[in-house]
Design a protein around this motif. Structure first.
Motif, PDB file in Angstrom:
ATOM      1  N   ALA A   1      42.869  21.436 -27.239  1.00 16.53           N
ATOM      2  CA  ALA A   1      41.550  21.459 -26.600  1.00 16.53           C
ATOM      3  C   ALA A   1      41.379  20.289 -25.642  1.00 16.53           C
ATOM      4  CB  ALA A   1      40.454  21.452 -27.663  1.00 16.53           C
ATOM      5  N   ALA A   2      41.856  19.112 -26.058  1.00 15.77           N
ATOM      6  CA  ALA A   2      41.735  17.925 -25.205  1.00 15.77           C
ATOM      7  C   ALA A   2      42.581  18.073 -23.940  1.00 15.77           C
ATOM      8  CB  ALA A   2      42.158  16.681 -25.979  1.00 15.77           C
ATOM      9  N   GLN A   3      43.771  18.656 -24.077  1.00 16.82           N
ATOM     10  CA  GLN A   3      44.663  18.773 -22.925  1.00 16.82           C
ATOM     11  C   GLN A   3      44.113  19.718 -21.865  1.00 16.82           C
ATOM     12  OE1 GLN A   3      48.898  18.835 -23.609  1.00 16.82           O
ATOM     13  NE2 GLN A   3      49.201  20.458 -22.110  1.00 16.82           N
ATOM     14  N   ILE A   4      43.499  20.822 -22.268  1.00 16.75           N
ATOM     15  CA  ILE A   4      42.996  21.776 -21.265  1.00 16.75           C
ATOM     16  C   ILE A   4      41.508  21.567 -20.984  1.00 16.75           C
ATOM     17  CG2 ILE A   4      44.750  23.495 -21.775  1.00 16.75           C
ATOM     18  CD1 ILE A   4      42.739  25.033 -23.404  1.00 16.75           C
ATOM     19  N   GLU A   5      40.946  20.499 -21.574  1.00 13.98           N
ATOM     20  CA  GLU A   5      39.581  20.060 -21.298  1.00 13.98           C
ATOM     21  C   GLU A   5      38.513  21.055 -21.753  1.00 13.98           C
ATOM     22  OE1 GLU A   5      39.560  19.120 -17.129  1.00 13.98           O
ATOM     23  OE2 GLU A   5      40.569  17.204 -17.437  1.00 13.98           O
ATOM     24  N   ILE A   6      38.727  21.611 -22.951  1.00 19.93           N
ATOM     25  CA  ILE A   6      37.647  22.359 -23.597  1.00 19.93           C
ATOM     26  C   ILE A   6      36.593  21.345 -24.017  1.00 19.93           C
ATOM     27  CG2 ILE A   6      37.004  23.726 -25.632  1.00 19.93           C
ATOM     28  CD1 ILE A   6      39.776  24.937 -25.595  1.00 19.93           C
ATOM     29  N   PRO A   7      35.314  21.578 -23.715  1.00 17.14           N
ATOM     30  CA  PRO A   7      34.283  20.636 -24.180  1.00 17.14           C
ATOM     31  C   PRO A   7      34.387  20.441 -25.686  1.00 17.14           C
ATOM     32  CG  PRO A   7      33.342  22.206 -22.639  1.00 17.14           C
ATOM     33  CD  PRO A   7      34.744  22.675 -22.925  1.00 17.14           C
ATOM     34  N   GLU A   8      34.232  19.206 -26.111  1.00 15.62           N
ATOM     35  CA  GLU A   8      34.431  18.880 -27.525  1.00 15.62           C
ATOM     36  C   GLU A   8      33.592  19.756 -28.447  1.00 15.62           C
ATOM     37  OE1 GLU A   8      33.166  15.012 -29.483  1.00 15.62           O
ATOM     38  OE2 GLU A   8      35.320  14.667 -29.198  1.00 15.62           O
ATOM     39  N   GLU A   9      32.341  20.035 -28.042  1.00 23.36           N
ATOM     40  CA  GLU A   9      31.466  20.818 -28.919  1.00 23.36           C
ATOM     41  C   GLU A   9      31.895  22.277 -29.041  1.00 23.36           C
ATOM     42  OE1 GLU A   9      29.407  20.704 -24.816  1.00 23.36           O
ATOM     43  OE2 GLU A   9      30.643  19.402 -26.096  1.00 23.36           O
ATOM     44  N   HIS A  10      32.838  22.705 -28.184  1.00 21.81           N
ATOM     45  CA  HIS A  10      33.303  24.087 -28.225  1.00 21.81           C
ATOM     46  C   HIS A  10      34.729  24.219 -28.762  1.00 21.81           C
ATOM     47  CE1 HIS A  10      30.162  24.871 -24.846  1.00 21.81           C
ATOM     48  NE2 HIS A  10      29.637  25.055 -26.036  1.00 21.81           N
TER      49      HIS A  10
ATOM     50  N   ASP B   1      27.561  30.796 -25.047  1.00 21.31           N
ATOM     51  CA  ASP B   1      27.721  29.342 -25.067  1.00 21.31           C
ATOM     52  C   ASP B   1      28.880  28.883 -24.181  1.00 21.31           C
ATOM     53  OD1 ASP B   1      25.693  29.392 -26.940  1.00 21.31           O
ATOM     54  OD2 ASP B   1      27.029  29.157 -28.666  1.00 21.31           O
ATOM     55  N   LEU B   2      29.761  29.821 -23.823  1.00 23.31           N
ATOM     56  CA  LEU B   2      31.002  29.455 -23.146  1.00 23.31           C
ATOM     57  C   LEU B   2      31.073  29.905 -21.692  1.00 23.31           C
ATOM     58  CD1 LEU B   2      33.484  30.474 -26.018  1.00 23.31           C
ATOM     59  CD2 LEU B   2      32.381  28.261 -25.664  1.00 23.31           C
ATOM     60  N   LEU B   3      30.116  30.720 -21.259  1.00 23.71           N
ATOM     61  CA  LEU B   3      30.225  31.332 -19.931  1.00 23.71           C
ATOM     62  C   LEU B   3      30.000  30.372 -18.779  1.00 23.71           C
ATOM     63  CD1 LEU B   3      28.449  34.772 -20.547  1.00 23.71           C
ATOM     64  CD2 LEU B   3      30.906  34.285 -20.479  1.00 23.71           C
ATOM     65  N   ASN B   4      29.358  29.241 -19.029  1.00 22.65           N
ATOM     66  CA  ASN B   4      29.024  28.327 -17.930  1.00 22.65           C
ATOM     67  C   ASN B   4      29.988  27.158 -17.784  1.00 22.65           C
ATOM     68  OD1 ASN B   4      26.710  29.787 -17.078  1.00 22.65           O
ATOM     69  ND2 ASN B   4      25.551  28.920 -18.798  1.00 22.65           N
ATOM     70  N   ASN B   5      31.065  27.198 -18.552  1.00 21.10           N
ATOM     71  CA  ASN B   5      32.099  26.168 -18.426  1.00 21.10           C
ATOM     72  C   ASN B   5      33.354  26.807 -17.848  1.00 21.10           C
ATOM     73  OD1 ASN B   5      34.688  24.866 -19.925  1.00 21.10           O
ATOM     74  ND2 ASN B   5      33.202  23.266 -19.424  1.00 21.10           N
ATOM     75  N   ARG B   6      33.931  26.162 -16.872  1.00 20.54           N
ATOM     76  CA  ARG B   6      35.091  26.716 -16.160  1.00 20.54           C
ATOM     77  C   ARG B   6      36.244  27.054 -17.103  1.00 20.54           C
ATOM     78  NH1 ARG B   6      39.544  24.124 -14.856  1.00 20.54           N
ATOM     79  NH2 ARG B   6      38.555  22.120 -15.352  1.00 20.54           N
ATOM     80  N   VAL B   7      36.556  26.129 -18.035  1.00 19.63           N
ATOM     81  CA  VAL B   7      37.710  26.312 -18.913  1.00 19.63           C
ATOM     82  C   VAL B   7      37.450  27.406 -19.947  1.00 19.63           C
ATOM     83  CG1 VAL B   7      39.208  25.207 -20.614  1.00 19.63           C
ATOM     84  CG2 VAL B   7      38.475  23.938 -18.584  1.00 19.63           C
ATOM     85  N   THR B   8      36.331  27.321 -20.642  1.00 20.54           N
ATOM     86  CA  THR B   8      36.059  28.294 -21.698  1.00 20.54           C
ATOM     87  C   THR B   8      35.809  29.687 -21.121  1.00 20.54           C
ATOM     88  OG1 THR B   8      33.740  27.549 -21.721  1.00 20.54           O
ATOM     89  CG2 THR B   8      35.233  26.602 -23.356  1.00 20.54           C
ATOM     90  N   LEU B   9      35.213  29.762 -19.932  1.00 17.99           N
ATOM     91  CA  LEU B   9      35.052  31.055 -19.265  1.00 17.99           C
ATOM     92  C   LEU B   9      36.420  31.680 -18.991  1.00 17.99           C
ATOM     93  CD1 LEU B   9      33.460  33.250 -17.710  1.00 17.99           C
ATOM     94  CD2 LEU B   9      33.570  31.755 -15.701  1.00 17.99           C
ATOM     95  N   SER B  10      37.355  30.882 -18.499  1.00 18.20           N
ATOM     96  CA  SER B  10      38.699  31.380 -18.208  1.00 18.20           C
ATOM     97  C   SER B  10      39.411  31.848 -19.470  1.00 18.20           C
ATOM     98  CB  SER B  10      39.528  30.298 -17.509  1.00 18.20           C
ATOM     99  OG  SER B  10      39.019  30.032 -16.216  1.00 18.20           O
ATOM    100  N   LEU B  11      39.207  31.137 -20.572  1.00 21.88           N
ATOM    101  CA  LEU B  11      39.840  31.537 -21.834  1.00 21.88           C
ATOM    102  C   LEU B  11      39.298  32.877 -22.315  1.00 21.88           C
ATOM    103  CD1 LEU B  11      39.894  28.102 -23.705  1.00 21.88           C
ATOM    104  CD2 LEU B  11      41.863  29.323 -22.764  1.00 21.88           C
ATOM    105  N   LEU B  12      37.997  33.068 -22.237  1.00 22.47           N
ATOM    106  CA  LEU B  12      37.413  34.354 -22.621  1.00 22.47           C
ATOM    107  C   LEU B  12      37.905  35.466 -21.697  1.00 22.47           C
ATOM    108  CD1 LEU B  12      33.666  33.571 -23.475  1.00 22.47           C
ATOM    109  CD2 LEU B  12      35.626  33.715 -25.014  1.00 22.47           C
TER     110      LEU B  12
END
Length: 489
Positions: A148-157, A214-225
């Motif tokens: 998560a830290a390497q691909i910059e997932i927000p810590e809370e997610h 909760d994840l749609l507005n972050n570039r990284v988590t949106l891409s993962l979904l």
């Protein structure tokens, strides 16, 4: 979830070479985990007895002064399996540092893995490969946080996602299981790769699609979904018409990830996990069925013709209890290739107000199906209590427990409180949630507890071993009761 079994044994040479001894192969969640001696399990029992009291534990299989015959050895194996199954169902024991450090250390010793800095490959759902530098004995949560830290997932997610072991099969991949915190991903992958190519994949770990928001507005988590949704479409895990496929293809070509997700979330089976074809006794015996789990249900599809299916679903809120059965073949009347245990998941379902029925499914993915059901139940309860998905800061350090080597030398780890920052080497550290947090329990105990809380009743957990014809069956039952309202029937 922890489904433990001891299907067989292994002979070892004594350290001085003067003789041999028998050790027991422990399988967890359908996969080999470690090999331990009777003395090691007895040492674990003594540690647990000091912490929890003898009355909390089942009797430990007694010692014998003379050498064991093959029949007595098999009896001891079954008794040890019954013991470790039973203690793993006590929530406080399943989540304690003694039990979890025993499992992690035993895995390390069994695989003869020294603690060293290694590179571990973790894949995303679009086959993009990440390489994370970890310690070989790091447990699952440490590795997940490193990814998560390497691909910059927000810590809370971070814990919206999880690590899964996947087997590569021809032109597709098959999910084996979700990695648990009592194991080292590096060691588990190394062990599985002896049986063909496997890899570790990052996937979302929740079932309710509302968490997507909760994840749609972050570039990284949106891409993962997005990449997971595209993969599910490619695997035909999500059902779409020809026109819908064309719309999705157009959105994909435009690079409209959020619009793609918003559209694909409206399609059938979005967020479901699918399983290999299996056999059930419902509605008739020996029925071939396709199973998918998601949206608070277990979905059946029975083929009635070319591209035609009869579909039905079983709501998890109407499952009174479920169990995993491991069926061992009779060693005296089977060839070696047929000795692999068969798995069966059974659940008791309230078909109508006055009718409960057991439904049985034979599948080599039975444990994964069970873990999915339990994950959904746990999620329901968490939402009902207003709790959110945990965060890295919720974790608490365990105390490192004593571990007895297989050669019964002095324990290699002394009891002491250890602490570290995330950037330090992890070693053999174990963590737990705060005591009041539901995550303290193992996945299977969380599921049992979850159904109890929904129904406001208490569940009894029992372990049974029976002999049915020429098969030895080991059955874990969770007798959790639920009150069902009229609207549910």
């Amino acid at each position: 979830m922890m489904h433990l079994s001891i299907p067989d044994t292994k002979e070892f040479q004594d350290k001085d070479g003067a003789g041999t001894y028998t050790a027991f192969n422990i399988h967890i969640n359908g996969a080999f985990h470690c090999t331990v001696r009777y003395r090691q399990l007895h040492h674990l029992h003594e540690q647990l007895k000091k912490q929890f009291g003898a009355s909390t534990l089942p009797p430990f299989p007694p010692k014998r002064l003379l050498s064991l015959s093959q029949a007595q050895l098999d009896e001891r194996r079954i008794s040890l399996e019954r013991y470790i199954q039973t203690v793993s169902q006590v929530p406080d024991i399943a989540s304690c540092s003694i039990f979890n450090s025993f499992l992690l250390n035993a895995q390390q010793e069994s695989m003869q893995q020294i603690e060293e800095s290694v590179n571990l490959e973790v894949y995303l759902m679009n086959d993009h490969k990440l390489t994370v530098n970890i310690t070989s004995t790091d447990q699952t949560e440490d590795v997940l946080e490193a990814v998560a830290a390497q691909i910059e997932i927000p810590e809370e997610h971070t814990y919206y996602f999880a690590l899964y072991l996947v087997k590569r099969e021809d032109d597709h991949c098959c999910i084996i299981r979700k990695l648990q915190d009592f194991e080292s991903p590096y060691i588990s992958l190394k062990s599985l790769n002896k049986d063909g190519p496997h890899c570790i994949v990052l996937r979302k770990s929740y079932w309710d699609m509302q968490y997507d928001n909760d994840l749609l507005n972050n570039r990284v988590t949106l891409s993962l979904l997005y990449t997971q949704a595209v993969n599910d479409i490619e695997q035909q895990w999500i059902i779409a018409t020809k026109d819908q496929f064309l719309q999705l293809s157009a959105l994909q070509q435009k690079g409209s990830k959020k619009d793609y997700l918003q559209f694909v979330r409206t399609l059938k089976y979005y967020g479901y996990m699918h399983f290999r074809p299996c056999i059930t006794d419902y509605p008739e015996k020996k029925t071939n069925v396709l199973i998918a789990v998601g949206n608070e249900e277990l979905n059946f599809r029975i083929q009635t013709g070319k591209d035609q299916y009869k579909e039905g679903s079983f709501k998890i809120t109407r499952m009174r209890c479920w169990r995993i059965t491991t069926i061992y073949a009779d060693r005296d009347n089977c060839s070696k290739k047929d000795l692999k245990p068969q798995l069966e998941i059974s659940f008791e379902y309230q078909l109508s107000r006055d009718k409960l029925q057991w439904i049985n499914i034979k599948s080599d993915q039975a444990i994964l199906i069970s873990m999915c059901l339990e994950g959904m139940v746990d999620e329901l309860v968490r939402k009902k209590k207003g709790k959110k998905i945990k965060k890295p800061q919720d974790r608490m350090h365990y105390t490192r427990g004593d571990y007895l080597n297989r050669d019964t030398t002095s324990p290699i780890i002394s009891n002491q409180n250890m602490s570290r920052t995330f950037s330090e080497p992890a070693g053999l550290y174990l963590y737990s949630e705060l005591l009041e947090n539901d995550y303290q329990q193992s996945a299977i105990n969380k599921a049992v507890d979850s159904v109890k809380k929904i129904s406001d009743k208490f569940a009894n957990v029992s372990f049974k071993a029976s002999r049915d014809g020429q098969n030895i069956q080991s059955v874990l039952e969770n007798n959790a009761f639920e009150e069902i309202g009229d609207d549910d029937l």
